[in-house]
Design an enzyme around this catalytic site. Structure first.
Site, PDB file in Angstrom:
ATOM      1  CB  SER A 259      65.625 -17.061 -41.104  1.00 42.48           C
ATOM      2  OG  SER A 259      64.853 -18.204 -41.383  1.00 42.48           O
TER       3      SER A 259
ATOM      4  CG  ASP B  21      67.854 -23.500 -36.239  1.00 44.86           C
ATOM      5  OD1 ASP B  21      66.651 -23.773 -36.405  1.00 44.86           O
ATOM      6  OD2 ASP B  21      68.409 -22.499 -36.721  1.00 44.86           O
TER       7      ASP B  21
ATOM      8  CG  HIS C 229      65.626 -20.467 -37.053  1.00 42.15           C
ATOM      9  ND1 HIS C 229      66.662 -20.899 -37.845  1.00 42.15           N
ATOM     10  CD2 HIS C 229      64.845 -19.694 -37.859  1.00 42.15           C
ATOM     11  CE1 HIS C 229      66.529 -20.423 -39.067  1.00 42.15           C
ATOM     12  NE2 HIS C 229      65.432 -19.679 -39.100  1.00 42.15           N
TER      13      HIS C 229
END
Length: 346
Positions: free
Chosen positions: A170, A297, A325
């Site tokens: 991320s 995601d 995610h």
């Protein structure tokens, strides 16, 4: 007729023995996973106790395109089998440095750490400033340099000839991009896992604008902002509500890992997210970059991830079916296999 019945009985007996062996194997896998989860949960509880005990002054680290390659995986190693034909002895770089994303900490990698160690590799996790066990007050972290300091210090102290493989999740992608700009000679490969692979002059937050709106609008209107210096001053951080986090990050993750995350997630310092990152072709541009896309995601949609890949041209692209995610929770075996495959690329 009798011989046929005896043959069938023997076959049933063999099938029964095989089933028992499979059941024992499955039970062992479940027991191993449960033990790992308990350890991670224990760390999370300890982290919560620390955050209640200290006022933020304590800082602590836990560390120990058309021609590109594309692979799509579901979760082929859920039966616990090791990756075929893999030998860590053939690798010149065996050390993985795992860098978490916004709100997470080193704790989120617990399954990946275990699987990499079982493969004979050396995983290292870091808590970025104000994350995980690092008890720095997130409201005081205003730059990407400050936020990434534990990672940069680790790389700075590596022996001169040693290289590592960086893995960023991320917004951890911004930190490994920053590290690649600072120490390109120490990084063998950089792997972006549904991560912010930013371009020069881009803000990490910009990557999430499809989901969260523009940076300007978010700063003015978001209900998730934290004003660590008072309402009259600019916001210093943000943190989603638990239900919002579950929907964005964990829509395919096991319930026990969601529970672990709900105990462990911390506020995100806003400054590093809003900072425009400086990346040069001479340093960052020479790094070997790979991207792992997650196809279920909801925080960073597959379309946005595909756009990042088109605009930044990593050397290789891998896709994980059925992953949210947080692939280290939802599809750890697939992520593990991809990391090994990338490590083996000459």
């Amino acid at each position: 007729m009798g011989n046929k019945i005896m043959s069938m009985m023997k076959k049933d007996s063999k099938d029964g023995s095989k089933s028992k062996r499979m059941n024992r194997s499955q039970r062992k896998l479940l027991a191993d996973e449960e033990m790992l989860h308990r350890r991670a949960l224990s760390m999370a509880i300890h982290q919560t106790q620390l955050s209640q005990r200290f006022d933020g002054s304590m800082s602590r680290r836990v560390g120990s395109t058309s021609t590109r390659k594309q692979r799509t995986l579901s979760d082929p190693f859920s039966n616990g089998k090791q990756v075929p034909d893999f030998s860590s002895e053939s690798l010149t770089v065996k050390k993985f440095v795992l860098v978490h994303g916004e709100g997470f900490g080193a704790w989120c990698w617990y399954k990946i750490v275990a699987s990499l160690e079982e493969s004979g590799l050396s995983p290292i996790t870091v808590d970025l400033t104000g994350s995980g066990f690092n008890m720095t007050d997130t409201n005081t972290v205003s730059t990407l340099e400050e936020y990434s300091k534990p990672l940069i210090e680790y790389l700075k102290n590596l022996p001169e000839e040693e290289k590592v493989i960086l893995v960023g999740h991320s917004t951890g992608g911004a930190s490994i991009s920053y590290a690649l700009e600072q120490f390109p000679e120490k990084i063998s490969k950089a792997i972006f896992v549904c991560a912010t692979m930013v371009s020069d002059g881009q803000r990490p937050f910009d990557v999430f604008s499809e989901e969260l709106g523009s940076a300007e609008r978010f700063m003015k209107e978001s209900q998730f902002l934290i004003y660590g210096n008072g309402k009259d001053e600019p916001p210093t951080g943000f943190m989603f509500e638990k239900q919002h986090m579950k929907g964005l990050y964990f829509n395919q993750s096991p319930n026990k890992d969601i529970a672990l995350a709900m105990m462990s997630m911390r506020p995100v310092p806003l400054g590093p997210m809003m900072e425009k990152v400086t990346l040069t072709a001479e340093r960052y541009g020479k790094g070997r970059r790979f991207y792992v896309q997650t196809l279920e995601d909801l925080a960073l949609s597959p379309d946005v991830q595909e756009k990042l890949v088109r605009e930044n041209s990593p050397e290789g692209v891998y896709k994980i079916k059925g992953s949210d995610h947080s692939p280290f929770f939802s599809k750890p075996q697939s992520l593990h296999k991809i990391l090994l495959e990338i490590a083996q690329i000459p």
